[in-house]
Design a protein around this motif. Structure first.
Motif, PDB file in Angstrom:
ATOM      1  N   VAL A  58       0.843  -1.192   0.000  1.00  0.00           N
ATOM      2  CA  VAL A  58       0.000   0.000   0.000  1.00  0.00           C
ATOM      3  C   VAL A  58       0.879   1.243   0.000  1.00  0.00           C
ATOM      4  N   THR A  59       0.388   2.290  -0.652  1.00  0.00           N
ATOM      5  CA  THR A  59       1.150   3.535  -0.755  1.00  0.00           C
ATOM      6  C   THR A  59       0.267   4.677  -0.264  1.00  0.00           C
ATOM      7  N   PHE A  60       0.646   5.242   0.873  1.00  0.00           N
ATOM      8  CA  PHE A  60      -0.140   6.340   1.451  1.00  0.00           C
ATOM      9  C   PHE A  60       0.572   7.672   1.239  1.00  0.00           C
ATOM     10  N   PRO A  61      -0.187   8.738   1.039  1.00  0.00           N
ATOM     11  CA  PRO A  61       0.456  10.045   1.162  1.00  0.00           C
ATOM     12  C   PRO A  61       1.025  10.133   2.583  1.00  0.00           C
ATOM     13  N   GLY A  62       2.243  10.524   2.712  1.00  0.00           N
ATOM     14  CA  GLY A  62       2.850  10.560   4.053  1.00  0.00           C
ATOM     15  C   GLY A  62       4.351  10.412   3.918  1.00  0.00           C
ATOM     16  N   SER A  63       4.989  10.070   5.023  1.00  0.00           N
ATOM     17  CA  SER A  63       6.424   9.797   4.985  1.00  0.00           C
ATOM     18  C   SER A  63       6.655   8.505   5.762  1.00  0.00           C
ATOM     19  N   GLU A  69       3.175   4.339  11.547  1.00  0.00           N
ATOM     20  CA  GLU A  69       1.867   4.437  12.209  1.00  0.00           C
ATOM     21  C   GLU A  69       0.847   3.529  11.525  1.00  0.00           C
ATOM     22  N   ALA A  70       0.886   3.516  10.191  1.00  0.00           N
ATOM     23  CA  ALA A  70      -0.056   2.670   9.450  1.00  0.00           C
ATOM     24  C   ALA A  70       0.171   1.205   9.808  1.00  0.00           C
ATOM     25  N   ALA A  71       1.442   0.785   9.825  1.00  0.00           N
ATOM     26  CA  ALA A  71       1.759  -0.624  10.094  1.00  0.00           C
ATOM     27  C   ALA A  71       1.235  -1.029  11.468  1.00  0.00           C
ATOM     28  N   VAL A  72       1.500  -0.190  12.443  1.00  0.00           N
ATOM     29  CA  VAL A  72       1.161  -0.534  13.829  1.00  0.00           C
ATOM     30  C   VAL A  72      -0.343  -0.421  14.065  1.00  0.00           C
ATOM     31  N   PHE A 198      14.328   5.305  -3.402  1.00  0.00           N
ATOM     32  CA  PHE A 198      13.551   5.535  -4.633  1.00  0.00           C
ATOM     33  C   PHE A 198      13.879   6.884  -5.286  1.00  0.00           C
ATOM     34  N   MET A 199      14.638   7.720  -4.591  1.00  0.00           N
ATOM     35  CA  MET A 199      15.202   8.957  -5.171  1.00  0.00           C
ATOM     36  C   MET A 199      14.121   9.969  -5.581  1.00  0.00           C
ATOM     37  N   LEU A 200      13.021  10.004  -4.845  1.00  0.00           N
ATOM     38  CA  LEU A 200      11.909  10.887  -5.203  1.00  0.00           C
ATOM     39  C   LEU A 200      11.719  11.957  -4.133  1.00  0.00           C
ATOM     40  N   TYR A 201      10.750  12.837  -4.382  1.00  0.00           N
ATOM     41  CA  TYR A 201      10.380  13.782  -3.328  1.00  0.00           C
ATOM     42  C   TYR A 201       9.825  13.003  -2.139  1.00  0.00           C
ATOM     43  N   THR A 202       9.897  13.608  -0.985  1.00  0.00           N
ATOM     44  CA  THR A 202       9.231  13.054   0.193  1.00  0.00           C
ATOM     45  C   THR A 202       7.719  13.158  -0.031  1.00  0.00           C
ATOM     46  N   GLY A 203       6.968  12.238   0.526  1.00  0.00           N
ATOM     47  CA  GLY A 203       5.517  12.405   0.430  1.00  0.00           C
ATOM     48  C   GLY A 203       4.749  11.109   0.291  1.00  0.00           C
ATOM     49  N   MET A 204       5.467   9.996   0.241  1.00  0.00           N
ATOM     50  CA  MET A 204       4.742   8.746   0.141  1.00  0.00           C
ATOM     51  C   MET A 204       5.298   7.724   1.128  1.00  0.00           C
ATOM     52  N   ALA A 205       4.384   7.138   1.884  1.00  0.00           N
ATOM     53  CA  ALA A 205       4.748   6.025   2.766  1.00  0.00           C
ATOM     54  C   ALA A 205       4.373   4.742   2.038  1.00  0.00           C
ATOM     55  N   ILE A 206       5.297   3.800   2.045  1.00  0.00           N
ATOM     56  CA  ILE A 206       5.084   2.542   1.319  1.00  0.00           C
ATOM     57  C   ILE A 206       5.135   1.423   2.352  1.00  0.00           C
ATOM     58  N   ARG A 224      -7.828   3.963  13.603  1.00  0.00           N
ATOM     59  CA  ARG A 224      -7.164   4.442  12.388  1.00  0.00           C
ATOM     60  C   ARG A 224      -8.256   4.883  11.422  1.00  0.00           C
ATOM     61  N   ALA A 225      -7.948   5.877  10.636  1.00  0.00           N
ATOM     62  CA  ALA A 225      -8.936   6.374   9.680  1.00  0.00           C
ATOM     63  C   ALA A 225      -8.246   6.623   8.340  1.00  0.00           C
ATOM     64  N   TYR A 226      -7.441   7.683   8.292  1.00  0.00           N
ATOM     65  CA  TYR A 226      -6.783   8.037   7.032  1.00  0.00           C
ATOM     66  C   TYR A 226      -5.880   6.909   6.553  1.00  0.00           C
ATOM     67  N   PHE A 227      -5.204   6.241   7.495  1.00  0.00           N
ATOM     68  CA  PHE A 227      -4.241   5.193   7.128  1.00  0.00           C
ATOM     69  C   PHE A 227      -4.854   3.789   7.180  1.00  0.00           C
ATOM     70  N   ASP A 228      -6.170   3.702   7.094  1.00  0.00           N
ATOM     71  CA  ASP A 228      -6.787   2.372   7.217  1.00  0.00           C
ATOM     72  C   ASP A 228      -6.440   1.524   5.983  1.00  0.00           C
ATOM     73  N   PHE A 229      -5.755   0.412   6.250  1.00  0.00           N
ATOM     74  CA  PHE A 229      -5.393  -0.492   5.144  1.00  0.00           C
ATOM     75  C   PHE A 229      -6.637  -0.934   4.367  1.00  0.00           C
ATOM     76  N   ARG A 230      -7.739  -1.161   5.114  1.00  0.00           N
ATOM     77  CA  ARG A 230      -8.920  -1.735   4.449  1.00  0.00           C
ATOM     78  C   ARG A 230      -9.441  -0.800   3.357  1.00  0.00           C
ATOM     79  N   ASP A 231      -9.444   0.505   3.655  1.00  0.00           N
ATOM     80  CA  ASP A 231      -9.911   1.470   2.644  1.00  0.00           C
ATOM     81  C   ASP A 231      -8.967   1.471   1.446  1.00  0.00           C
TER      82      ASP A 231
END
Ligand code: PLP
Length: 396
Positions: A58-63, A69-72, A198-206, A224-231
């Protein structure tokens, strides 16, 4: 002078022009039917980098922190116990994040300069007869100390203890730069971000999520809401995103994956990182300085943390290099503050770029009266880069 020189902080890393161009794009409609054509290969490529056949990615906007936080929060419940060794600033911050989410963290205090202590992890798990420990957290590459941990050994320790805890690995400063084997090592949650290997801008949590973690997700009770894996997983399965995706980063990631997987190849990427790192380590040895990593097998190929000699302040060195020569190096973090500086050598880097960093920090050290000989580190690194360039050496 910012922007004229390569950076030698251990992430965010230098961005190749090709990737900057890939991210410089007009807005596209993320609800259009062709969004899936962008997302599908990116997710497939990420699985190859993580070396997993079975996990979801999963790829979330974030760092990276959002990835922690998403994992936990998706897989654990308040009051759950997790086992984590603290051996640097990033393992420390992950522990703190768990505590703030209401988890109980059983901390194995480990000297900074060491990696995840597989033997003590095995001991702690073997003592946990009631299986209260739900997760083992390990920071693969401790960016504060330049130490790479042996995650395969952590997995062996967990198996030897016969313990069912899940394995969570922070690969923020290792994944896509050093070998990472999610399936082989039995990693349940693998976390990284867009701005390092990945040599990119910051902004994605993988985040890579194993089948076992997906099961745990069903009963986990952390809010969890924004980072909910299910969504995210549900929307991805339909070819979309649960909210507005960071489209430019997804385009960048598509291009970065092409470079890493199809053009250079992962093994060559890892070998290049090793070579860049080894040149820096030769320079450090020529300066007569010590790495924070206690033993050669612990040395990270993405960042070197270097103790400055007694009586010198590493922050002053980093500051001087920036102010005088416009070049950025990493400061010492936590226990290393003032005592060590860091040279990041990950992402897009060539020997010539690495040499410019080594030469510059050497000038800064000479300016501040460090007991070094100007050119010593550069010569040691040059020697190494020349003899490993793959071209036949001319006889004198
Ligand atoms: N983990 C490690 C090993 C890191 O090096 C970093 C950042 O440098 C993080 C986690 C935190 O990631 P971020 O700053 O992207 O939130």
């Amino acid at each position: 002078m910012q922007g004229q020189n390569p950076v030698f902080i251990p992430g965010p890393t230098n961005i190749p022009d090709r990737l900057r161009h890939a991210m410089n794009m007009q807005t596209l409609d993320h609800r259009a039917p062709d969004f899936v054509d962008l997302l599908t290969p990116v997710r497939a490529g990420l699985k190859k980098v993580l070396k997993t056949e079975t996990a979801e990615v999963v790829t979330f906007p974030g760092s990276g922190t959002g990835g922690w936080e998403a994992a936990v929060s998706n897989t654990l419940s308040p009051g759950d116990t997790v086992l984590a060794a603290r051996y640097g600033m990033f393992s420390h911050r992950w522990i703190e994040l768990c505590q703030r989410l209401g988890l109980t963290v059983q901390v194995i205090e480990t000297p900074w300069g060491e990696g995840a202590p597989a033997d003590r992890i095995e001991e702690a798990l073997a003592a946990d007869k009631g299986h209260a420990i739900k997760a083992v957290l390990a920071t693969h590459n401790e960016t504060a100390t330049g130490v790479r941990s042996d995650i395969a050994a952590v997995r062996r320790a967990m198996d030897a203890a016969g313990h069912p805890a899940m394995l969570y690995v922070d690969g923020v400063s290792s994944i896509a730069s050093m070998d990472f084997r999610m399936d082989e090592w039995g990693v349940d949650l693998a976390v990284t971000g867009s701005q390092k290997g990945f040599m990119l801008y910051t902004g994605m949590a993988i985040v890579g999520v194993s089948r076992k973690a997906l099961q745990a997700m069903e009963t986990a009770a952390c809010p969890r809401a924004y980072f909910d894996f299910r969504d995210m997983i549900g929307a991805n399965a339909k070819g979309g995103y649960p909210y507005t995706p960071p489209l430019q980063l997804l385009f960048g990631l598509g291009e970065s994956l092409k470079m890493l997987l199809d053009e250079e190849g992962l093994d060559a990427v890892f070998a290049r990182h090793h070579r860049m790192a080894e040149g820096v380590r030769r320079a450090v040895a020529a300066w007569g300085m010590k790495l924070c990593a206690n033993r050669p097998e612990l040395c990270s190929d993405t960042v070197s943390a270097i103790y400055v000699p007694e009586g010198f302040k590493s922050d002053a060195l980093v500051n001087h290099a920036f102010r005088t020569y416009g070049m950025s190096f990493g400061v010492g973090l936590g226990e290393m503050a003032g005592r060590a500086f860091r040279i990041g050598h990950l992402g897009s880097l060539t020997p010539s770029m690495a040499l410019s960093g080594i030469a510059t920090v050497e000038m800064a050290m000479a300016d501040l009266n460090y007991p070094i000989t100007l050119g010593a580190g550069v010569a040691a690194a040059q020697d190494y880069y020349r003899t490993t360039a793959g071209v036949p050496q001319q006889k004198a």
